[in-house]
Design a protein around this motif. Structure first.
Motif, PDB file in Angstrom:
ATOM      1  N   PRO A 190       0.798  -1.224   0.000  1.00 23.48           N
ATOM      2  CA  PRO A 190       0.000   0.000   0.000  1.00 23.48           C
ATOM      3  C   PRO A 190       0.831   1.275   0.000  1.00 23.48           C
ATOM      4  N   GLU A 191       2.002   1.227   0.636  1.00 20.26           N
ATOM      5  CA  GLU A 191       2.792   2.446   0.720  1.00 20.26           C
ATOM      6  C   GLU A 191       3.281   2.893  -0.661  1.00 20.26           C
ATOM      7  N   SER A 208       2.144   1.891  -3.650  1.00 19.03           N
ATOM      8  CA  SER A 208       1.012   2.177  -4.534  1.00 19.03           C
ATOM      9  C   SER A 208       0.459   3.564  -4.236  1.00 19.03           C
ATOM     10  N   GLY A 209       0.316   3.865  -2.950  1.00 21.27           N
ATOM     11  CA  GLY A 209      -0.161   5.195  -2.568  1.00 21.27           C
ATOM     12  C   GLY A 209       0.801   6.281  -3.007  1.00 21.27           C
ATOM     13  N   LEU A 261       0.430   7.144  -6.570  1.00 19.30           N
ATOM     14  CA  LEU A 261      -0.782   7.911  -6.874  1.00 19.30           C
ATOM     15  C   LEU A 261      -0.732   9.333  -6.336  1.00 19.30           C
ATOM     16  N   THR A 262       0.110   9.580  -5.330  1.00 15.57           N
ATOM     17  CA  THR A 262       0.154  10.921  -4.737  1.00 15.57           C
ATOM     18  C   THR A 262       1.245  11.800  -5.323  1.00 15.57           C
ATOM     19  N   MET A 296      -5.477  -0.117  -1.419  1.00 14.77           N
ATOM     20  CA  MET A 296      -5.545   1.336  -1.260  1.00 14.77           C
ATOM     21  C   MET A 296      -5.971   1.774   0.139  1.00 14.77           C
ATOM     22  N   THR A 297      -6.513   0.858   0.934  1.00 15.37           N
ATOM     23  CA  THR A 297      -7.013   1.262   2.252  1.00 15.37           C
ATOM     24  C   THR A 297      -6.298   0.565   3.403  1.00 15.37           C
ATOM     25  N   TRP A 323      -2.908   0.147   5.774  1.00 13.81           N
ATOM     26  CA  TRP A 323      -1.816   0.980   6.255  1.00 13.81           C
ATOM     27  C   TRP A 323      -0.939   0.129   7.154  1.00 13.81           C
TER      28      TRP A 323
END
Length: 195
Positions: free
Chosen positions: A103-104, A106-107, A110-111, A172-173, A175
């Motif tokens: 997730p890290e 991928s996030g 996207l950011t 995506m959700t 953490w």
């Protein structure tokens, strides 16, 4: 550390693996060009020599590479029809997709506006990602249905979409420190394959 001007074997993968370790240890905020090359034990300019677009290009390419690996794993799934359990086969691919970049990363992809744009452009151009995995899962479920291992009435395309979409949601959700989503994936696979 590799001296400047000396070829570094498998430099791309070496940098990718170093970035994953940096993020695992310090979170997305720790990911810098210097942190990556320090972790990889190579000259500072190596990242920019291989990724002219800098850290944004690097992050996008890392995520694309990991999704491509998972898509390749999933593409072998239809050939596994009739082997092991359906739950094990689908959970393996779902878990690989979930951990493809974590997730890290991928996030982060996207950011970072430059990375996000490169990633979207690559996906639009046909780079393997969630859609390729979904197609492979559909073909796998079709093969299992023809063997009678899933219900004859199973809508395989919708089941594949539900599985891949859920993994995307979890990716995506989730953490650091969140509950392991493996149990949710296991329950979803059982629900989907029992019709």
């Amino acid at each position: 550390m590799s001296p400047r001007g000396v070829a570094v074997p498998n430099a791309r993968e070496r940098l990718f693996a170093a970035a994953e370790r940096v993020v695992a240890a310090g979170g997305p905020g720790a990911l810098t060009s210097r942190a990556i090359t320090d972790e990889a034990g190579c000259a500072k300019g190596l990242l920019h020599a291989h990724f002219a677009g800098g850290l944004d290009e690097f992050v996008a390419e890392l995520v694309l590479d990991r999704f491509a690996r998972t898509a390749a794993l999933a593409s072998a799934l239809p050939d596994r029809a009739g082997e092991e359990t359906i739950t094990a086969n689908l959970t393996g691919v779902a878990s690989a997709l979930l951990t493809a970049t974590g997730p890290e990363l991928s996030g982060l992809a996207l950011t970072r506006p430059g990375a996000a744009e490169r990633f979207r452009d690559a996906m639009a151009s046909g780079a393997p990602g969630f859609a390729a995995v979904q197609e492979s899962v559909t073909r796998y479920l079709d093969a299992e249905r023809s063997l009678g291992r899933v219900p004859a009435g199973l809508d395989t395309a919708t089941a594949a979409l539900a599985l891949v979409g859920t993994v995307h949601h979890l990716l995506m959700t989730t953490w650091p420190g969140a509950p392991d989503p493996a149990e949710q994936i296991d329950r979803l696979v059982l629900l989907l394959t029992r019709g």
